[in-house]
Write an enzyme that holds these catalytic residues in place. Sequence first.
Site, PDB file in Angstrom:
ATOM      1  N   CYS A 332      39.784  29.996  32.113  1.00  0.00           N
ATOM      2  CA  CYS A 332      38.493  29.308  32.032  1.00  0.00           C
ATOM      3  C   CYS A 332      37.356  30.317  31.817  1.00  0.00           C
ATOM      4  O   CYS A 332      37.247  30.896  30.751  1.00  0.00           O
ATOM      5  CB  CYS A 332      38.273  28.446  33.272  1.00  0.00           C
ATOM      6  SG  CYS A 332      37.012  27.170  33.049  1.00  0.00           S
ATOM      7  N   HIS A 430      43.390  25.286  34.479  1.00  0.00           N
ATOM      8  CA  HIS A 430      43.514  25.631  35.893  1.00  0.00           C
ATOM      9  C   HIS A 430      44.864  25.145  36.418  1.00  0.00           C
ATOM     10  O   HIS A 430      45.412  24.171  35.948  1.00  0.00           O
ATOM     11  CB  HIS A 430      42.390  24.981  36.703  1.00  0.00           C
ATOM     12  CG  HIS A 430      41.047  25.546  36.416  1.00  0.00           C
ATOM     13  ND1 HIS A 430      40.670  26.807  36.826  1.00  0.00           N
ATOM     14  CD2 HIS A 430      39.979  25.032  35.750  1.00  0.00           C
ATOM     15  CE1 HIS A 430      39.422  27.037  36.429  1.00  0.00           C
ATOM     16  NE2 HIS A 430      38.988  25.980  35.775  1.00  0.00           N
TER      17      HIS A 430
END
Length: 477
Positions: A332, A430
Amino acid sequence: MIPPALMLQGTCSGAGKTALTAGLCRLLARRGVRVAPFKPQNMSNNAAVTVDGGEIGRGQWLQALAAGVEPHSDMNPVLFKPEAERTAQIIVQGKVAGRLQASSFCQAREPLLPQAMESYQRLREAYDVVLIEGAGSPAEPNLRQGDIANMGFAAAADVPVWLIGDIDRGGVFASLLGTLEWLDAADRARIEGFVINRFRGSRELLGTAPVQLEKRTGVPVLGVVPSLPDLHLPEEDAPYRMAGPRGSGGSLKVAVVAYPRLSNHDDFDALDAESGVHVRFVRTAHDVDGADLVILPGSKHVLSDLAWLRSCGIEQALLRHVRYGGKVIGICGGLQMLGERLEDPHGIEGDAGGSAAGLGLLPIVTSLAPDKYLSEVEQIAAWPAPVSVSGYEIHHGVSEHSPALQDGVEDIFPFVARSADGRVLGSYLHRLFDSGPFRRALLVELFGMESGEEDERQRVIDELDRLADLLEESIGV
């Protein structure tokens, strides 16, 4: 007996509210009770995507897993995500609702009580029991006015409270008594019982102290919960409390860079639990040296964390690590930092039009967009093996390959980009390492390392069952 609605508050942060709420959720769910977790107000950069397309704190995601229900934005209707020392992003019922300044914290909370109550009422109508987790301590007179996290919410919802004290910190009887003394008469009357958490040793060591506490306060001690030092559940706010390595001691050394605005640090729990892998959170250039794999995790404020990397010398250590054959994975915000450039045309993280050069290790350019992208993901990986991988995306950034590389970009899902030499990878996913077969395939590809295939979700459920068993014995609900 657990009432239809019960709030668990603590004498301090870290007293064990999140875990005990999760354990009770698991215990009730195993008995066939339809139970849901709820936390009216949370402050954390560790968030998860919900079934309704919102986001909540990872603690409530864990509790929903324990309860055997899908996580929903109603379970954590107010979430503050710190962006700097004095500002935080406000998430209301799963969606971004503005920014909070520290100077207006007390005044900004009370107007959010109606939304918190709406979410709570929906859960009460849908479930047999709602277990409510408080935040921090209720005995903070400077925060009582406008409170929606502890006694303010308990009063509004008219629910009873159990007060948890952590004996492992020391002074548990004083902290339970002192917390009660700070509360006004109406709040004090809501405390129906004390729970002493994380006790080590023989119960006889407590002597008559629990009885003395009951006599002084008129509040019963409902149970003494033994410590489970080898219990490993996802931590919402404290990566440095990870008791790793949980594996064999770790021939494979993984360094996760813990920048100031680190988010979603529990993305690496599955690696930490892997036999032969040693995960460390590092904050200095020296600690990067000697790692086999360096991970740049998520960040709540990518531009400032990138500047921090440069100011403390980690950028140079990372470049040296790659130059000498080391591997890097960015998740991310970490993926965005690894690219060629970051642009902030809408002022998401600062002044509109701001930008910064990335680390130049991946051929991507990232632009921060006003709308946050939230998505749960479960599909077959294109690389390194055709196995299932699952997780979630939660980010403002939109990353595209450099114009010269747009044609013929290889599909390496769940990774967005890979360096030409294959040493640097970046993904928006994630919980990337949670899927056992994918984690195994990745470790084989990158390090020739044979590993297990246990899914992290199942490992966490097994841990929750251990905790539920303990609570059944020690509290007797």
